[in-house]
Motif scaffolding. Structure first.
Motif, mmCIF file in Angstrom:
data_model
loop_
_atom_site.group_PDB
_atom_site.id
_atom_site.type_symbol
_atom_site.label_atom_id
_atom_site.label_comp_id
_atom_site.label_asym_id
_atom_site.label_seq_id
_atom_site.Cartn_x
_atom_site.Cartn_y
_atom_site.Cartn_z
ATOM 1 N N VAL A 160 -43.786 15.554 -7.595
ATOM 2 C CA VAL A 160 -42.423 15.890 -7.523
ATOM 3 C C VAL A 160 -41.904 16.583 -6.355
ATOM 4 N N GLN A 161 -42.678 17.605 -5.869
ATOM 5 C CA GLN A 161 -42.241 18.254 -4.726
ATOM 6 C C GLN A 161 -42.139 17.223 -3.636
ATOM 7 N N GLU A 162 -43.022 16.191 -3.337
ATOM 8 C CA GLU A 162 -43.146 15.300 -2.450
ATOM 9 C C GLU A 162 -41.595 14.494 -2.527
ATOM 10 N N MET A 163 -41.253 13.997 -3.672
ATOM 11 C CA MET A 163 -40.494 13.468 -4.029
ATOM 12 C C MET A 163 -38.876 14.148 -3.699
ATOM 13 N N ALA A 164 -39.007 15.357 -3.870
ATOM 14 C CA ALA A 164 -37.659 16.027 -3.765
ATOM 15 C C ALA A 164 -37.512 15.908 -2.232
ATOM 16 N N GLN A 165 -38.577 16.470 -1.397
ATOM 17 C CA GLN A 165 -38.408 16.466 0.215
ATOM 18 C C GLN A 165 -38.147 15.104 0.763
ATOM 19 N N LYS A 166 -38.779 14.142 0.127
ATOM 20 C CA LYS A 166 -38.191 12.669 0.644
ATOM 21 C C LYS A 166 -36.580 12.387 0.287
ATOM 22 N N ALA A 167 -36.608 12.751 -0.917
ATOM 23 C CA ALA A 167 -34.919 12.476 -1.275
ATOM 24 C C ALA A 167 -33.975 13.149 0.047
ATOM 25 N N ALA A 168 -34.556 14.351 0.227
ATOM 26 C CA ALA A 168 -33.581 15.259 0.986
ATOM 27 C C ALA A 168 -33.473 14.536 2.346
ATOM 28 N N ALA A 169 -34.863 14.115 2.945
ATOM 29 C CA ALA A 169 -34.940 13.774 4.321
ATOM 30 C C ALA A 169 -34.434 12.166 4.376
ATOM 31 N N LEU A 170 -34.018 11.577 3.122
ATOM 32 C CA LEU A 170 -33.536 10.119 3.132
ATOM 33 C C LEU A 170 -32.152 10.113 2.684
ATOM 34 N N ASP A 189 -29.273 9.780 3.750
ATOM 35 C CA ASP A 189 -28.363 8.832 4.227
ATOM 36 C C ASP A 189 -28.474 7.574 3.992
ATOM 37 N N LEU A 190 -29.539 7.244 3.195
ATOM 38 C CA LEU A 190 -29.563 5.970 2.748
ATOM 39 C C LEU A 190 -29.064 5.726 1.248
ATOM 40 N N PRO A 191 -28.016 4.970 1.099
ATOM 41 C CA PRO A 191 -27.121 5.124 0.123
ATOM 42 C C PRO A 191 -27.677 4.274 -1.190
#
Length: 230
Positions: A63-73, A75-77
């Motif tokens: 979950v933590q990794e998913m949340a971090q990637k969601a924030a980093a990405l 801009d990908l609509p």
């Protein structure tokens, strides 16, 4: 883009070609199978490389990794993150806030918690019920005989939409040896509901997804064949 990331478009194209071939061989439309690219432990740049090549659905185990990637990405609509790992109740809030689909609902308490958290966020989350088709003590998932009660409970949740079943069968070197487990999940779905009411069967990974598609998979989860080893 590093050397590993530069190979992702070609790897992705090869996987998509195998998916299409498997679907056609089974008398199905290639469009009936959705590819979830399993990006766990891979950097956001790897996801960007696959996204640029047309991939939109990505699977994460933590979950933590998913949340971090969601924030980093962010801009990908059209990015859709699928949570495919074991989910603890204390991570339900974060999972419900980020995931487009949660594949691993395996007990009523988790469904209740996800419903509460999704409701607080004014979201409706697609979920699949995870079934332990191999009866393996080391794996999550509810027992096949417990699925009807879990389905009934999950359908009472106002903020969850139950769209299908998911399984991680035993890993066997011969993909044909896994076929009975895929068939078991499909048969279970068919005894519970008409396919139109529970349309998704999430099953099959890098080494056996072609067999899963022949047995009715609508979602395959492929990581190594696209992104390489960990």
């Amino acid at each position: 883009m590093n050397e590993d990331e530069s190979t992702i478009p070609a790897r992705l194209a090869a996987v998509r070609a195998r998916i299409d071939e498997s679907a056609i061989r089974a008398g199905r439309s290639p469009n009936s199978v959705r590819l979830v690219a399993v990006s766990k432990t891979k950097p956001p740049e790897a996801i960007r490389a696959a996204y640029a090549a047309g991939q939109r659905d990505f699977g994460e185990n933590y979950v933590q990794e998913m949340a971090q990637k969601a924030a980093a990405l962010a801009d990908l609509p059209e990015l859709r993150l699928h949570f495919i790992g074991a989910l603890q109740r204390n991570k339900a809030k974060q999972a419900a806030s980020v995931a487009a689909v949660i594949h691993t609902v395996d007990r009523e308490e988790l469904a209740t918690e996800l419903d509460k958290r999704a409701g607080a966020l004014s979201r409706k989350v697609d979920v699949l019920l995870e079934v332990n088709v191999g009866g393996e003590a080391s794996k999550a998932g509810c027992a096949p005989e417990a699925v009807p009660a879990l389905l009934e409970a999950a359908r009472r949740a106002e903020h969850l939409r139950v769209v299908g079943l998911m399984a991680i069968p035993p890993y066997l070197d011969d993909p044909e040896a896994v076929r009975p487990y895929f068939a078991r999940l499909r048969a279970l779905r068919d005894t519970l509901e008409a396919p139109a009411l529970l349309p998704e069967l999430s099953m099959g990974m890098s080494h056996d997804f072609h067999v899963a598609i022949e047995e009715g998979a609508t979602i395959v989860r492929v990581g190594t064949a696209i992104f390489g080893g960990r």
